[in-house]
Structure formats: structure tokens, C-alpha cells
Design a protein around this motif. Structure first.
Motif, PDB file in Angstrom:
ATOM      1  N   HIS A 242     -11.858   6.794  44.825  1.00  0.00           N
ATOM      2  CA  HIS A 242     -12.974   7.729  44.898  1.00  0.00           C
ATOM      3  C   HIS A 242     -12.734   8.751  45.997  1.00  0.00           C
ATOM      4  CE1 HIS A 242     -15.017   4.889  42.288  1.00  0.00           C
ATOM      5  NE2 HIS A 242     -14.758   3.931  43.169  1.00  0.00           N
ATOM      6  N   VAL A 243     -13.400   9.893  45.886  1.00  0.00           N
ATOM      7  CA  VAL A 243     -13.293  10.937  46.893  1.00  0.00           C
ATOM      8  C   VAL A 243     -13.752  10.385  48.246  1.00  0.00           C
ATOM      9  CG1 VAL A 243     -14.137  13.197  47.621  1.00  0.00           C
ATOM     10  CG2 VAL A 243     -13.631  12.774  45.204  1.00  0.00           C
ATOM     11  N   GLY A 244     -12.941  10.604  49.258  1.00  0.00           N
ATOM     12  CA  GLY A 244     -13.292  10.147  50.599  1.00  0.00           C
ATOM     13  C   GLY A 244     -12.678   8.822  50.987  1.00  0.00           C
ATOM     14  N   ASP A 245     -12.179   8.054  50.002  1.00  0.00           N
ATOM     15  CA  ASP A 245     -11.584   6.747  50.309  1.00  0.00           C
ATOM     16  C   ASP A 245     -10.384   6.891  51.234  1.00  0.00           C
ATOM     17  OD1 ASP A 245     -13.422   5.396  48.867  1.00  0.00           O
ATOM     18  OD2 ASP A 245     -12.130   4.914  47.160  1.00  0.00           O
ATOM     19  N   GLY A 246      -9.499   7.835  50.915  1.00  0.00           N
ATOM     20  CA  GLY A 246      -8.275   7.989  51.695  1.00  0.00           C
ATOM     21  C   GLY A 246      -8.552   8.396  53.125  1.00  0.00           C
TER      22      GLY A 246
ATOM     23  N   THR B  69       1.169   5.426  49.927  1.00  0.00           N
ATOM     24  CA  THR B  69       0.571   5.395  48.587  1.00  0.00           C
ATOM     25  C   THR B  69      -0.716   4.580  48.560  1.00  0.00           C
ATOM     26  OG1 THR B  69       2.119   3.594  48.102  1.00  0.00           O
ATOM     27  CG2 THR B  69       2.701   5.774  47.303  1.00  0.00           C
ATOM     28  N   SER B  70      -0.846   3.579  49.438  1.00  0.00           N
ATOM     29  CA  SER B  70      -2.049   2.742  49.448  1.00  0.00           C
ATOM     30  C   SER B  70      -3.228   3.454  50.085  1.00  0.00           C
ATOM     31  CB  SER B  70      -1.776   1.430  50.190  1.00  0.00           C
ATOM     32  OG  SER B  70      -1.571   1.666  51.569  1.00  0.00           O
ATOM     33  N   LEU B  71      -3.001   4.627  50.683  1.00  0.00           N
ATOM     34  CA  LEU B  71      -4.078   5.383  51.300  1.00  0.00           C
ATOM     35  C   LEU B  71      -4.819   6.253  50.284  1.00  0.00           C
ATOM     36  CD1 LEU B  71      -2.239   6.552  54.541  1.00  0.00           C
ATOM     37  CD2 LEU B  71      -4.027   4.813  54.387  1.00  0.00           C
TER      38      LEU B  71
END
Length: 371
Positions: free
Chosen positions: A196-200, A190-192
Motif C-alpha cells: 500500500h502507499v506509504g508502507d515503504g 526489495t522488501s521495503l
């Protein structure tokens, strides 16, 4: 202070003393730095923010001025070029107390806190009761991590632990890393999911980059179903597709993560997308403990409790049928112990156990919004 060559051999008469070879200095494979500004200077001006656009260029810059320094976790390195006396705290040194060389990988944290922490534990594999199939697989992983080059393409790269909550999935991963003394990076899926788009995707790639630089190492991703949802469920979580794609890239071994083992954990394997699930070479089910295993768990717990337990062990074995090890410890024995302490009782009596079982049953009952 060094005493080499202070006493000449002729002064020692006929005595011969063995010459001790100096212990070779260890080379730092990786250091992780956190910019902290000027912590030892009273300065009303705000310290400049450090943003790294080119990681390779920063590594060259850092190695150039700090090569030969000893990297110890918690100590500081000071810039003497662009920002004189600006401090960088060493958050991670692998191995700790080693020398920075021209081969050392240097990572600068862009956030105020470290995103991925190495988990250290004293848990041993013998502390995990039962789960023999999982232990056998872990012993194979241990053989691989001891000599990754021996396995090459036959390496145990991706393993899935699944089963009821509290059955020892995380505990076994911790014991594996502790037995081998290798880094364990434990993260909840869940922390991934970033804001914002691209953060994960960025976090996934950085996690595997860190694990590769400190290899041999273990990545343990808990709650895999939070991001690896089957495609029919992804409409509920549209923000996970980029994380899934990044995870697939790393698990496929497109980047050579030699010496890195990924262990995924989930309570609901049937919710995983087939693309993710098929990357795991083996699935290990963690089962609820049987009577003999619960007996061992209860006996171990009772040995360390601050109050004597009056309820017979065999009675507790029957009362806890169908429970996980965590339920037995945290929701039955601990609740009963706290109840006994609250009543100033000198022992944990059967009525305290009865109270804890009643409380557990209440917490497990479904709650209705308009009840």
C-alpha cells in the motif's frame, strides 16, 4: 538467595574479607514486544488485537507497569491493567538481560512477525580474503562506532559497496558488526516496497528509528538499485519514489542518527539515481579475486570439505579465473563434492571438477523463450 549480613564481622575472628561491590545493573535502551495474547491459558475466545495509535502513549503505559523488570529475549511481560494477564513476548532486548527504566524505549510490533532483524554472525574481518580498500574503510567506521561523539559532523555516515555478486559485500558488513559487537540490521531493498502507499516510507523511518535507539549500529541495505533507480528507469517501478524520498531524508541526517552507519550494496551502481548516489560519501568497489586470493580461498575451502580433493590447487586456481569467491565455493567445489558423494567416491576427482564447471557454464548461458 542473598546472604548479606547473615554473619557478623565479630564471628570471623581476625580474618578480613573484602567487601565485593555489587555489579551495576544495566539499563535497557530498547525492548521490542510482540503481542501474543494468552499463550498459557486454554481459552476458546480469540485474543484481542492490539493496535497502537499513539506510540508515545503506549511507551508511557508500558514503562509505568514494567519499570524495574528484567528484559530477556524470549521471555514474557504480562499486562495487569487494561488486559489482565495478556502476554507480550520480548522479541528484542538491548542489551539482553537489562532492567526496564523510565528511559527505556519500548516498541510494539503491529505485525505477527518482526520486520527488521538484528543479524548476528561469527565472521571476522580476516575471514574476508582481499578487498583491502573496503577493509580500510571498515576500520574507519569501527573507530567511529567506538566513539561517535568524537567524530560528530565528520562521521562516516553513508558508504556504498558495489561490485560483482559474491565478492564479499555482505560478508564484510557482518564481520564489521561482529568485530565491534554492535547491532547489524540487514535488509534487502526489495522488501521495503509495500503493498500500500506509504508502507515503504514507514518501514524506512522505523528501521532508522530502531537503529538510532540501539546505536551504535549498522544498517546494511542490499540490492540498493531495486529502489534507488535512476529517474529514467523509475517509470518501470513507480512504487519506489516514496521509498527513495524517505531514504534521502534519513541519509541526509535530518533526523540525528548519531552512531548509525548506512552501508548500501549494489551490483549495478550505474543504475542508481544521482540523488541517492551523491549521498554516499565514498564508493568502495569489490573486485573479483586475483590468483593469490583465489588460491587462499580454495585452500580454506578444501580444509573443511568432508572428502579429500585430488585436483591440484594450482590447477583449480587457473580453472576458476574470473570467478567470485561465492562461485568458487558454491558452484564449483560444492557441486563437485556432491557429484563425488552421489557416485560413492571417497575423493573429489578432476572429473568431478570438470562436471561442476560444465554445469556452471550451462547455467550461465542465456535462455531464449522460443529456443
Amino acid at each position: 538467595m542473598k546472604f548479606n549480613n547473615i554473619i557478623h564481622e565479630s564471628q570471623l575472628s581476625d580474618k578480613k574479607f573484602p567487601v565485593m561491590a555489587p555489579e551495576p545493573e544495566r539499563e535497557a535502551k530498547l525492548i521490542v514486544l510482540q503481542p501474543v495474547g494468552y499463550p498459557f491459558v486454554c481459552n476458546l475466545m480469540e485474543a484481542p488485537r492490539i493496535d497502537v495509535v499513539n506510540k508515545e502513549l503506549f511507551e508511557l503505559y508500558a514503562r509505568d507497569q514494567w519499570e524495574g523488570f528484567t528484559a530477556r529475549e524470549g521471555s514474557y511481560l504480562f499486562d495487569q491493567k487494561l488486559l489482565p494477564d495478556y502476554a507480550f513476548k520480548i522479541i528484542r532486548a538491548h542489551p539482553d538481560g537489562s532492567k526496564i527504566t523510565g528511559n527505556t524505549s519500548i516498541i510494539l510490533l503491529e505485525n505477527e512477525k518482526e520486520e527488521f532483524h538484528e543479524v548476528r554472525s561469527n565472521i571476522r574481518m580476516d575471514d574476508v580474503i582481499g578487498q583491502e580498500d573496503a577493509k580500510v574503510k571498515c576500520r574507519i567506521i569501527m573507530k567511529y562506532l567506538e566513539d561517535p561523539d568524537r567524530f560528530r559532523d565528520w562521521a562516516p555516515r553513508n558508504v556504498l559497496f558495489h561490485g560483482h555478486p559474491g565478492t564479499g559485500k555482505t560478508m564484510l558488513a557482518k564481520s564489521l558488526a561482529n568485530e565491534l559487537k554492535v547491532p547489524l540490521y540487514l535488509i534487502k531493498a526489495t522488501s521495503l516496497i509495500g503493498e500500500h502507499v506509504g508502507d515503504g516510507a514507514r518501514q524506512i523511518h522505523e528501521l532508522y528509528e530502531l537503529a538510532s535507539k540501539t546505536a551504535p549500529s549498522v544498517i546494511f541495505i542490499d540490492e540498493m538499485d531495486a529502489v534507488g533507480l535512476d529517474r529514467k528507469y523509475q517509470s518501470l517501478r513507480g512504487d519506489v519514489s516514496e521509498v527513495v524520498n524517505a531514504l534521502l531524508t534519513e541519509m541526509d541526517g535530518i533526523n540525528d542518527n548519531w552512531g548509525v552507519v548506512t552501508i548500501g550494496a549494489t551490483n549495478n551502481p550505474e543504475l542508481l539515481d544521482n540523488a541517492i548516489r551523491s549521498r554516499f560519501e565514498e564508493e568502495i568497489e569489490f573486485k573479483l579475486p586475483g590468483d593469490d586470493e583465489r588460491r587462499l580461498m580454495i585452500e580454506k575451502c578444501i580444509e573443511t570439505m568432508p572428502l579429500r580433493v585430488e585436483c591440484p590447487v594450482e590447477r583449480l586456481v587457473k580453472l576458476t579465473r574470473g570467478m567470485s569467491g561465492r562461485d568458487i565455493r558454491e558452484r564449483v567445489l560444492k557441486t563437485a563434492l556432491h557429484r563425488a558423494i552421489a557416485e560413492d567416491s571417497e575423493t573429489v576427482r578432476p572429473e568431478h571438477i570438470k562436471y561442476s564447471l560444465k554445469e556452471r557454464k550451462k547455467s550461465d548461458e542465456p535462455r531464449h523463450m522460443f529456443a
